[in-house]
Design a protein around this motif. Sequence first.
Motif, PDB file in Angstrom:
ATOM      1  N   ILE A 170      -9.327 -12.153   6.938  1.00  0.00           N
ATOM      2  CA  ILE A 170      -8.542 -12.293   5.702  1.00  0.00           C
ATOM      3  C   ILE A 170      -7.401 -11.295   5.740  1.00  0.00           C
ATOM      4  O   ILE A 170      -7.609 -10.099   5.934  1.00  0.00           O
ATOM      5  CB  ILE A 170      -9.422 -12.058   4.465  1.00  0.00           C
ATOM      6  N   ASP A 171      -6.181 -11.789   5.549  1.00  0.00           N
ATOM      7  CA  ASP A 171      -4.986 -10.937   5.556  1.00  0.00           C
ATOM      8  C   ASP A 171      -4.760 -10.401   4.148  1.00  0.00           C
ATOM      9  O   ASP A 171      -4.371 -11.127   3.243  1.00  0.00           O
ATOM     10  CB  ASP A 171      -3.779 -11.754   6.026  1.00  0.00           C
ATOM     11  N   GLN A 172      -5.011  -9.114   3.979  1.00  0.00           N
ATOM     12  CA  GLN A 172      -4.891  -8.501   2.656  1.00  0.00           C
ATOM     13  C   GLN A 172      -3.440  -8.398   2.195  1.00  0.00           C
ATOM     14  O   GLN A 172      -3.176  -8.135   1.016  1.00  0.00           O
ATOM     15  CB  GLN A 172      -5.519  -7.102   2.663  1.00  0.00           C
ATOM     16  N   ASN A 173      -2.485  -8.602   3.105  1.00  0.00           N
ATOM     17  CA  ASN A 173      -1.068  -8.484   2.742  1.00  0.00           C
ATOM     18  C   ASN A 173      -0.480  -9.792   2.221  1.00  0.00           C
ATOM     19  O   ASN A 173       0.656  -9.822   1.770  1.00  0.00           O
ATOM     20  CB  ASN A 173      -0.258  -8.030   3.960  1.00  0.00           C
ATOM     21  N   VAL A 174      -1.243 -10.872   2.323  1.00  0.00           N
ATOM     22  CA  VAL A 174      -0.732 -12.177   1.890  1.00  0.00           C
ATOM     23  C   VAL A 174      -1.219 -12.473   0.485  1.00  0.00           C
ATOM     24  O   VAL A 174      -2.402 -12.738   0.264  1.00  0.00           O
ATOM     25  CB  VAL A 174      -1.200 -13.302   2.853  1.00  0.00           C
ATOM     26  N   ASP A 175      -0.292 -12.399  -0.495  1.00  0.00           N
ATOM     27  CA  ASP A 175      -0.627 -12.746  -1.883  1.00  0.00           C
ATOM     28  C   ASP A 175      -1.959 -12.133  -2.286  1.00  0.00           C
ATOM     29  O   ASP A 175      -2.937 -12.829  -2.551  1.00  0.00           O
ATOM     30  CB  ASP A 175      -0.683 -14.271  -2.067  1.00  0.00           C
ATOM     31  N   GLU A 205      -0.243 -19.152   5.460  1.00  0.00           N
ATOM     32  CA  GLU A 205      -1.060 -17.937   5.419  1.00  0.00           C
ATOM     33  C   GLU A 205      -1.919 -17.896   4.163  1.00  0.00           C
ATOM     34  O   GLU A 205      -3.090 -17.508   4.199  1.00  0.00           O
ATOM     35  CB  GLU A 205      -0.159 -16.697   5.473  1.00  0.00           C
ATOM     36  N   ARG A 206      -1.343 -18.309   3.030  1.00  0.00           N
ATOM     37  CA  ARG A 206      -2.117 -18.288   1.783  1.00  0.00           C
ATOM     38  C   ARG A 206      -3.274 -19.283   1.846  1.00  0.00           C
ATOM     39  O   ARG A 206      -4.391 -18.982   1.414  1.00  0.00           O
ATOM     40  CB  ARG A 206      -1.224 -18.607   0.580  1.00  0.00           C
ATOM     41  N   VAL A 207      -3.018 -20.472   2.395  1.00  0.00           N
ATOM     42  CA  VAL A 207      -4.073 -21.487   2.498  1.00  0.00           C
ATOM     43  C   VAL A 207      -5.236 -20.949   3.330  1.00  0.00           C
ATOM     44  O   VAL A 207      -6.399 -21.064   2.945  1.00  0.00           O
ATOM     45  CB  VAL A 207      -3.512 -22.776   3.140  1.00  0.00           C
ATOM     46  N   GLN A 208      -4.920 -20.334   4.473  1.00  0.00           N
ATOM     47  CA  GLN A 208      -5.981 -19.805   5.335  1.00  0.00           C
ATOM     48  C   GLN A 208      -6.745 -18.701   4.618  1.00  0.00           C
ATOM     49  O   GLN A 208      -7.978 -18.605   4.721  1.00  0.00           O
ATOM     50  CB  GLN A 208      -5.387 -19.280   6.640  1.00  0.00           C
ATOM     51  N   ASN A 209      -6.030 -17.863   3.873  1.00  0.00           N
ATOM     52  CA  ASN A 209      -6.684 -16.797   3.124  1.00  0.00           C
ATOM     53  C   ASN A 209      -7.660 -17.349   2.087  1.00  0.00           C
ATOM     54  O   ASN A 209      -8.764 -16.828   1.908  1.00  0.00           O
ATOM     55  CB  ASN A 209      -5.641 -15.934   2.428  1.00  0.00           C
ATOM     56  N   MET A 210      -7.240 -18.412   1.406  1.00  0.00           N
ATOM     57  CA  MET A 210      -8.089 -19.003   0.377  1.00  0.00           C
ATOM     58  C   MET A 210      -9.354 -19.590   0.988  1.00  0.00           C
ATOM     59  O   MET A 210     -10.459 -19.432   0.467  1.00  0.00           O
ATOM     60  CB  MET A 210      -7.319 -20.095  -0.371  1.00  0.00           C
ATOM     61  N   LEU A 234     -11.489 -28.429   6.145  1.00  0.00           N
ATOM     62  CA  LEU A 234     -11.911 -27.312   5.292  1.00  0.00           C
ATOM     63  C   LEU A 234     -10.822 -26.883   4.326  1.00  0.00           C
ATOM     64  O   LEU A 234     -11.116 -26.355   3.245  1.00  0.00           O
ATOM     65  CB  LEU A 234     -12.304 -26.113   6.173  1.00  0.00           C
ATOM     66  N   SER A 235      -9.567 -27.122   4.676  1.00  0.00           N
ATOM     67  CA  SER A 235      -8.443 -26.613   3.876  1.00  0.00           C
ATOM     68  C   SER A 235      -7.655 -27.702   3.168  1.00  0.00           C
ATOM     69  O   SER A 235      -6.584 -27.438   2.629  1.00  0.00           O
ATOM     70  CB  SER A 235      -7.495 -25.822   4.784  1.00  0.00           C
ATOM     71  N   GLU A 236      -8.174 -28.909   3.138  1.00  0.00           N
ATOM     72  CA  GLU A 236      -7.395 -30.048   2.647  1.00  0.00           C
ATOM     73  C   GLU A 236      -6.920 -29.861   1.209  1.00  0.00           C
ATOM     74  O   GLU A 236      -5.764 -30.153   0.886  1.00  0.00           O
ATOM     75  CB  GLU A 236      -8.246 -31.320   2.751  1.00  0.00           C
ATOM     76  N   ASP A 237      -7.775 -29.354   0.333  1.00  0.00           N
ATOM     77  CA  ASP A 237      -7.374 -29.204  -1.065  1.00  0.00           C
ATOM     78  C   ASP A 237      -6.338 -28.106  -1.246  1.00  0.00           C
ATOM     79  O   ASP A 237      -5.371 -28.260  -1.998  1.00  0.00           O
ATOM     80  CB  ASP A 237      -8.601 -28.938  -1.952  1.00  0.00           C
ATOM     81  N   TYR A 238      -6.510 -26.982  -0.544  1.00  0.00           N
ATOM     82  CA  TYR A 238      -5.563 -25.872  -0.693  1.00  0.00           C
ATOM     83  C   TYR A 238      -4.208 -26.213  -0.092  1.00  0.00           C
ATOM     84  O   TYR A 238      -3.173 -25.745  -0.569  1.00  0.00           O
ATOM     85  CB  TYR A 238      -6.123 -24.609  -0.042  1.00  0.00           C
ATOM     86  N   ARG A 239      -4.176 -27.008   0.974  1.00  0.00           N
ATOM     87  CA  ARG A 239      -2.889 -27.404   1.565  1.00  0.00           C
ATOM     88  C   ARG A 239      -2.078 -28.252   0.613  1.00  0.00           C
ATOM     89  O   ARG A 239      -0.844 -28.296   0.687  1.00  0.00           O
ATOM     90  CB  ARG A 239      -3.125 -28.138   2.884  1.00  0.00           C
ATOM     91  N   ARG A 240      -2.741 -28.947  -0.289  1.00  0.00           N
ATOM     92  CA  ARG A 240      -2.020 -29.740  -1.292  1.00  0.00           C
ATOM     93  C   ARG A 240      -1.460 -28.851  -2.413  1.00  0.00           C
ATOM     94  O   ARG A 240      -0.470 -29.197  -3.049  1.00  0.00           O
ATOM     95  CB  ARG A 240      -2.942 -30.800  -1.890  1.00  0.00           C
ATOM     96  N   GLN A 241      -2.128 -27.729  -2.661  1.00  0.00           N
ATOM     97  CA  GLN A 241      -1.728 -26.864  -3.763  1.00  0.00           C
ATOM     98  C   GLN A 241      -0.669 -25.836  -3.368  1.00  0.00           C
ATOM     99  O   GLN A 241       0.201 -25.493  -4.163  1.00  0.00           O
ATOM    100  CB  GLN A 241      -2.955 -26.125  -4.315  1.00  0.00           C
ATOM    101  N   TYR A 242      -0.757 -25.318  -2.134  1.00  0.00           N
ATOM    102  CA  TYR A 242       0.105 -24.210  -1.720  1.00  0.00           C
ATOM    103  C   TYR A 242       0.879 -24.581  -0.470  1.00  0.00           C
ATOM    104  O   TYR A 242       0.356 -25.239   0.426  1.00  0.00           O
ATOM    105  CB  TYR A 242      -0.730 -22.955  -1.467  1.00  0.00           C
TER     106      TYR A 242
END
Length: 357
Positions: free
Chosen positions: A293-298, A264-269, A252-260
């Motif tokens: 969703i962690d509102q404190n992360v980015d 924590e940010r990847v999970q938030n996205m 589920l997070s493969e694309d975001y893990r490449r970008q960031y």
Amino acid sequence: MNVEVCSTITSVKYVFKYIYKGHDKQVINIDPDGQPVVINEIKWFQDARYVSPPEAIWRIFCFLLSQIYPCVMALQMHLPGQQMVRFSEDDMLTDVVEKERDKKSMLTAFFLKNKEDISEREYKYIDFPKNFTWDPNLRHWNRRQQGLMRGRLVSANPAEGERYYLRLLLSHISGPTCFEDLYTVNNIKHPTFLKAALEKGLIESDDGLSQCITEASFFQFPNALRRLFATILVFCEPGDVRKLWNDHYNALSEDYRRQYGSIERVQNMVLTDIMVFLQSMGDDIDNFDIPKIDQNVDLEFGVFHEVQEECSIVIESEHLMARDFLNPEQKFAYDEIIRHVDNDIPGVFFIDGPGGT
């Protein structure tokens, strides 16, 4: 020669999509020398493709452009009486309905083969192409004499209801002779495929849902998987949502893990995307046992990260100068729309752009 190794499923999916997307094309026009150029995009429009010398030679000598081994056969699947039928527009519908040949499909022929020969009932539908070949003209399965082939059931989304549960049953039951065999569990005929799958224990364990996401991850990109995950949460009522999340989080997070780089940010996205899909289906992410969703992360990359991405686009100077090259009709439309934007005036615009404009 440049040789690269495909080390992730994303690379493989990209290569296949690139091969099958079609030929490279270009819209071109050649202006005659020494003559004033009058731009007439509609008249000069050409939809052309270009062929390089190596590709031309390759095609002239009839070399293979691509090859898959072993071959994969997409197995048709349909609900009772809903198989695809092809006919010409001038055919009489009564004749089409009465044609016995068109009533046969891969699936009904599979049932018939099991009914005719008891010894063939050891195979599941997905395993049939390993041992049999499909004759599209006679609509019949014949014993395989040579070659190797794998079967793959066409995909079905859990939101499709009965079609999805039919696929689930076909993946686990060997040798059915008719749809009634799929409806029947422990000598009790159930009214729906959903009830039959429940009685057979294919849904309670979430194994079918997990397998659905796993199969989809082989050919779908992460954004489509996140939509599928949200669909499963809404329509399929999985028993252990957290386990489903943990098992498939990497896909589920493969694309975001490449970008960031930030975990924590990847999970938030990922959670934000799933939340948007759930909201579009009338549900809320807080109703499910997945991380919050962690509102404190980015925070700026939270719910409105699409807006942030749009605002971060660097505008090239040639794009800003493009308005100077508009023809009179284009400039009129541009000026009128910008006037409404600058003065905050509501408006609806219809722009007619024939082919080539």
